[in-house]
Design a protein around this motif. Structure first.
Motif, PDB file in Angstrom:
ATOM      1  N   THR A   3       0.824  -1.209   0.000  1.00  0.00           N
ATOM      2  CA  THR A   3       0.000   0.000   0.000  1.00  0.00           C
ATOM      3  C   THR A   3       0.859   1.260   0.000  1.00  0.00           C
ATOM      4  N   ILE A   4       1.890   1.272   0.828  1.00  0.00           N
ATOM      5  CA  ILE A   4       2.779   2.433   0.923  1.00  0.00           C
ATOM      6  C   ILE A   4       3.620   2.557  -0.347  1.00  0.00           C
ATOM      7  N   GLU A   5       4.109   1.448  -0.849  1.00  0.00           N
ATOM      8  CA  GLU A   5       4.923   1.482  -2.070  1.00  0.00           C
ATOM      9  C   GLU A   5       4.132   1.997  -3.264  1.00  0.00           C
ATOM     10  N   LYS A   6       2.885   1.573  -3.384  1.00  0.00           N
ATOM     11  CA  LYS A   6       2.044   2.039  -4.488  1.00  0.00           C
ATOM     12  C   LYS A   6       1.822   3.549  -4.375  1.00  0.00           C
ATOM     13  N   ALA A   7       1.495   4.012  -3.184  1.00  0.00           N
ATOM     14  CA  ALA A   7       1.286   5.448  -2.973  1.00  0.00           C
ATOM     15  C   ALA A   7       2.563   6.222  -3.296  1.00  0.00           C
ATOM     16  N   TYR A   8       3.703   5.681  -2.898  1.00  0.00           N
ATOM     17  CA  TYR A   8       4.975   6.336  -3.168  1.00  0.00           C
ATOM     18  C   TYR A   8       5.242   6.449  -4.674  1.00  0.00           C
ATOM     19  N   LEU A   9       4.965   5.387  -5.423  1.00  0.00           N
ATOM     20  CA  LEU A   9       5.179   5.415  -6.877  1.00  0.00           C
ATOM     21  C   LEU A   9       4.319   6.489  -7.545  1.00  0.00           C
ATOM     22  N   ILE A  10       3.065   6.565  -7.153  1.00  0.00           N
ATOM     23  CA  ILE A  10       2.172   7.574  -7.727  1.00  0.00           C
ATOM     24  C   ILE A  10       2.642   8.966  -7.325  1.00  0.00           C
ATOM     25  N   THR A  11       3.040   9.126  -6.066  1.00  0.00           N
ATOM     26  CA  THR A  11       3.543  10.413  -5.580  1.00  0.00           C
ATOM     27  C   THR A  11       4.738  10.872  -6.407  1.00  0.00           C
ATOM     28  N   GLU A  12       5.682   9.982  -6.646  1.00  0.00           N
ATOM     29  CA  GLU A  12       6.875  10.344  -7.407  1.00  0.00           C
ATOM     30  C   GLU A  12       6.531  10.732  -8.845  1.00  0.00           C
ATOM     31  N   GLN A  13       5.600  10.023  -9.468  1.00  0.00           N
ATOM     32  CA  GLN A  13       5.189  10.379 -10.822  1.00  0.00           C
ATOM     33  C   GLN A  13       4.585  11.779 -10.849  1.00  0.00           C
ATOM     34  N   LEU A  14       3.699  12.064  -9.916  1.00  0.00           N
ATOM     35  CA  LEU A  14       3.042  13.373  -9.882  1.00  0.00           C
ATOM     36  C   LEU A  14       4.045  14.489  -9.610  1.00  0.00           C
ATOM     37  N   ARG A  15       5.036  14.221  -8.784  1.00  0.00           N
ATOM     38  CA  ARG A  15       6.076  15.231  -8.528  1.00  0.00           C
ATOM     39  C   ARG A  15       6.850  15.537  -9.803  1.00  0.00           C
ATOM     40  N   LYS A  16       7.141  14.493 -10.580  1.00  0.00           N
ATOM     41  CA  LYS A  16       7.843  14.710 -11.850  1.00  0.00           C
ATOM     42  C   LYS A  16       6.998  15.548 -12.795  1.00  0.00           C
ATOM     43  N   PHE A  17       5.706  15.257 -12.839  1.00  0.00           N
ATOM     44  CA  PHE A  17       4.817  16.024 -13.716  1.00  0.00           C
ATOM     45  C   PHE A  17       4.777  17.493 -13.297  1.00  0.00           C
ATOM     46  N   THR A  18       4.740  17.718 -12.010  1.00  0.00           N
ATOM     47  CA  THR A  18       4.593  19.076 -11.477  1.00  0.00           C
ATOM     48  C   THR A  18       5.797  19.945 -11.788  1.00  0.00           C
ATOM     49  N   THR A  19       6.974  19.356 -11.787  1.00  0.00           N
ATOM     50  CA  THR A  19       8.191  20.142 -11.980  1.00  0.00           C
ATOM     51  C   THR A  19       8.713  20.089 -13.415  1.00  0.00           C
ATOM     52  N   GLY A  20       7.993  19.412 -14.288  1.00  0.00           N
ATOM     53  CA  GLY A  20       8.447  19.268 -15.673  1.00  0.00           C
ATOM     54  C   GLY A  20       8.204  20.510 -16.507  1.00  0.00           C
ATOM     55  N   ILE A 101       0.414   7.276   7.390  1.00  0.00           N
ATOM     56  CA  ILE A 101       0.006   8.675   7.535  1.00  0.00           C
ATOM     57  C   ILE A 101       0.860   9.560   6.628  1.00  0.00           C
ATOM     58  N   ASP A 102       2.166   9.349   6.652  1.00  0.00           N
ATOM     59  CA  ASP A 102       3.077  10.153   5.831  1.00  0.00           C
ATOM     60  C   ASP A 102       2.830   9.932   4.344  1.00  0.00           C
ATOM     61  N   SER A 103       2.659   8.680   3.924  1.00  0.00           N
ATOM     62  CA  SER A 103       2.471   8.409   2.502  1.00  0.00           C
ATOM     63  C   SER A 103       1.143   8.986   2.015  1.00  0.00           C
ATOM     64  N   ARG A 104       0.143   8.971   2.859  1.00  0.00           N
ATOM     65  CA  ARG A 104      -1.157   9.560   2.497  1.00  0.00           C
ATOM     66  C   ARG A 104      -1.014  11.071   2.282  1.00  0.00           C
ATOM     67  N   ARG A 105      -0.363  11.721   3.227  1.00  0.00           N
ATOM     68  CA  ARG A 105      -0.166  13.179   3.148  1.00  0.00           C
ATOM     69  C   ARG A 105       0.661  13.545   1.918  1.00  0.00           C
ATOM     70  N   GLU A 106       1.752  12.830   1.687  1.00  0.00           N
ATOM     71  CA  GLU A 106       2.613  13.120   0.539  1.00  0.00           C
ATOM     72  C   GLU A 106       1.886  12.902  -0.785  1.00  0.00           C
ATOM     73  N   LEU A 107       1.048  11.880  -0.848  1.00  0.00           N
ATOM     74  CA  LEU A 107       0.298  11.608  -2.067  1.00  0.00           C
ATOM     75  C   LEU A 107      -0.699  12.728  -2.350  1.00  0.00           C
ATOM     76  N   VAL A 108      -1.439  13.136  -1.337  1.00  0.00           N
ATOM     77  CA  VAL A 108      -2.401  14.228  -1.517  1.00  0.00           C
ATOM     78  C   VAL A 108      -1.674  15.510  -1.903  1.00  0.00           C
ATOM     79  N   ASP A 109      -0.558  15.783  -1.236  1.00  0.00           N
ATOM     80  CA  ASP A 109       0.211  16.995  -1.563  1.00  0.00           C
ATOM     81  C   ASP A 109       0.699  16.975  -3.010  1.00  0.00           C
TER      82      ASP A 109
END
Length: 146
Positions: A3-20, A101-109
């Protein structure tokens, strides 16, 4: 934990999109429904983790009690069954509370900042931004929209 790993992968993709580059962001915006769906599903998986854990725990406990399951520890001295082992199987232990808790917050952010970037570029109207932010359970900070 999956669950945490999946959230982390999505978070990292979205971060890349945001800064691209803007033209990259526009390309990823074409799949915004997919990404928001991924975020919502990952949040649901995080939120329902305790329920799934309880199912695993209760089922394993029931099985081992009903079937008299015995699991002896391994003795590294004699390379066999440990004579000091009580034979009781170890049941799973709930872990990762702070990580969830951290992975949820980071994903939403990460999703929020991607949406805010899309708004600033002009890909989302203020109504669309609010609707999408509501769908992931976050509010909008007007300071992020300049």
């Amino acid at each position: 934990m999956y669950t945490i790993e999946k959230a982390y992968l999505i978070t990292e993709q979205l971060r890349k999109f945001t800064t691209g580059y803007t033209h990259h962001v526009v390309g990823h915006f074409a799949n915004i429904d997919f990404w928001i769906h991924e975020v919502i599903e990952a949040l649901k998986a995080i939120d329902e983790h305790k329920k799934r854990f309880d199912n695993i725990y209760n089922t394993q406990k029931y099985w081992t009690e009903e079937h008299g399951t015995i699991v002896h520890g391994y003795c590294q001295i004699c390379n066999g069954r440990c004579e000091f082992s009580d034979g009781k199987p170890t049941l799973p232990k709930l872990k990762y509370k702070s990580e969830k808790i951290d992975s949820r917050r980071e994903l939403v952010d990460a999703a929020y900042f991607f949406l805010a970037r899309c708004y600033r570029i002009g890909l989302l109207t203020s109504e669309d931004l609010k609707k999408r932010c509501d769908s992931i359970g976050t509010s909008i900070d007007p300071n992020d929209l300049d």
